[in-house]
Scaffold this active site. Sequence first.
Site, PDB file in Angstrom:
ATOM      1  N   CYS A  76      -4.017  -5.128   5.100  1.00 38.87           N
ATOM      2  CA  CYS A  76      -3.115  -5.528   4.204  1.00 38.87           C
ATOM      3  C   CYS A  76      -1.644  -4.957   4.715  1.00 38.87           C
ATOM      4  O   CYS A  76      -0.367  -4.948   3.864  1.00 38.87           O
ATOM      5  CB  CYS A  76      -3.080  -4.736   2.460  1.00 38.87           C
ATOM      6  SG  CYS A  76      -2.999  -2.933   2.876  1.00 38.87           S
TER       7      CYS A  76
ATOM      8  N   CYS B  99      -2.344  -0.341   7.897  1.00 32.68           N
ATOM      9  CA  CYS B  99      -3.785  -0.928   7.767  1.00 32.68           C
ATOM     10  C   CYS B  99      -3.733  -2.317   8.325  1.00 32.68           C
ATOM     11  O   CYS B  99      -2.912  -3.211   8.024  1.00 32.68           O
ATOM     12  CB  CYS B  99      -3.928  -0.731   6.085  1.00 32.68           C
ATOM     13  SG  CYS B  99      -5.344  -2.020   5.497  1.00 32.68           S
TER      14      CYS B  99
ATOM     15  N   CYS C  38      -5.864  -2.188  -1.712  1.00 36.40           N
ATOM     16  CA  CYS C  38      -5.864  -2.910  -0.388  1.00 36.40           C
ATOM     17  C   CYS C  38      -5.920  -4.543  -0.679  1.00 36.40           C
ATOM     18  O   CYS C  38      -5.116  -5.540  -0.214  1.00 36.40           O
ATOM     19  CB  CYS C  38      -6.945  -2.732   0.801  1.00 36.40           C
ATOM     20  SG  CYS C  38      -6.726  -3.535   2.421  1.00 36.40           S
TER      21      CYS C  38
ATOM     22  N   CYS D 235      -7.312   0.365   4.777  1.00 33.24           N
ATOM     23  CA  CYS D 235      -7.206   1.307   3.490  1.00 33.24           C
ATOM     24  C   CYS D 235      -8.762   1.731   3.081  1.00 33.24           C
ATOM     25  O   CYS D 235      -9.509   0.825   3.054  1.00 33.24           O
ATOM     26  CB  CYS D 235      -6.507   0.399   2.416  1.00 33.24           C
ATOM     27  SG  CYS D 235      -4.856   0.033   2.632  1.00 33.24           S
TER      28      CYS D 235
ATOM     29  N   GLY E 269      -7.668  25.208 -13.883  1.00 26.82           N
ATOM     30  CA  GLY E 269      -8.225  25.582 -12.537  1.00 26.82           C
ATOM     31  C   GLY E 269      -9.378  26.559 -12.552  1.00 26.82           C
ATOM     32  O   GLY E 269     -10.169  26.741 -11.734  1.00 26.82           O
TER      33      GLY E 269
END
Lengths: 284, 203
Positions: free
Chosen positions: A243, A240, A271, A265, A31
């Site tokens: 899909c 979605c 997808c 998606c 980080g």
Amino acid sequence: MNKQHYNFAYLDEQTKRMIRRAILKGIAVPGYQVPFASREMPMPYGWGTGGVQVTAAVLGRDDVLKVIDQGSDDTTNAVAIRGFFKKTAGVETTTQTREATVIQTRHRIPEEPLKAHQILVYQVPIPEPLRFLEPRETETRKMHALSEYGLMHVKLYEDITRHGHIATTYAYPVQVDGHYVMDPSPTPKFDNPKMQRMAALQLFGAGREKRIYAIPPHTEVVSLDFDDHPFSIQQWDRPCELCGARDSYLDEIVLDDKGKRMFACSDTDHCERRQSAQGEARHG
Amino acid sequence: MGAMSTAIQRGFDDPVHDSQRAFRAIMAALAEPGLEMALDVPAFVPEPLHPAAATILLTLCDYDTPVHLEGVLAARQGVRDFLGFNTGAPLAAGPAEAAFAVAGYNGGLPDPTQFSQGTAEYPDRSTTLILALGDARPGQAVGLRGPGIADMRTTSLPGIDHAYWRVLANNRAAYPLGIDVIFTMGRRIVGLPRSTRIAIQGG
């Protein structure tokens, strides 16, 4: 561009060594933003020059590279960067998340959980999560050193007083291994939980701002929040349309000038795989 | 021709791809502390350098990285030539000025506090210690936790007893300051970044 005139993966070896050293420091101090001598790349800042330099430094002949932009393999930025490495490194490329050994991304984390020994490289525009709260680098460096993040909590609290909830929806700050607060790049906060204890190594490159940072596998990555306003991710009231997924991040796509729109998606590989699986199930 | 027979030997056969492969193994070692990785090593390695240490130096060092060689290594012309010719890295004025330090060849284990610990604002300005371990004595086991480790990884390293594990655990006390260690055992390496918590059983 004649590839014969370029070193493998474009960058010269001294530059790769410098970037590799920065990556190792980033891994050792998860980080923390490691300064590095970012190079001019044959693409403008804002097009992923940091991610490209990190990818160039880790990439080898046997790697399989996937590049996504907003989850999609076929947008301009993704196509250009994939083509760049195909030309300068001759590596195999793929659009399939599970086939890739190195995935460079702008603004999304793939829906499919990443595996150990995959490497996810993020393109980062502004690596300093405190920059809009404190413009002086000397001060933000001190805050990070002391793990003093009161200012960030004030910012999130002001969201609550103004909107009734934390209104930050992307580049949502995370705390890594209990110390450094880090900008996960402008990914939607929907993706933040995927960073927590991810099995893959995550590397971040900011070209213009000349910073590299990293999250090793299995690292604690916690989204900042309050006990009475816990972190939550975006949700949609519909699946979605392509899909039927109910658990993926959806893009709103405008279909005509009469206000017709659909939700699908943003991760095109996810997808398409779901759609072809459904097609096979239908046709036996 | 007598002088030529001891002349400087080259490092990697294929510098671009050999160093890339080595880097990925070194990166994996630091990203997954305590896990052993094997490095490809150059055809020629000057005595008494561990082959893995030679590979790490060739992969990561250049004119930007002052290297501290422990006394017995600094005394070896072959080691100095290998480093200078293949990497261009200058010798550090002392351990506290070194980007990389190579130690573990004089029969003892070094005090980590003699090396650069970095600064609070720039903890990356610290020394990476490339520490050779002998194969004579088995070590005492410890538990490692932290970034790169799913839960806990039990590790033991040859010649490292609980007393020295305690010294290494102290390296974590001033986090994010501290050194990162890459242990070498012949051509094998184990990474121990400063982020790792060391739990010593019975200690």
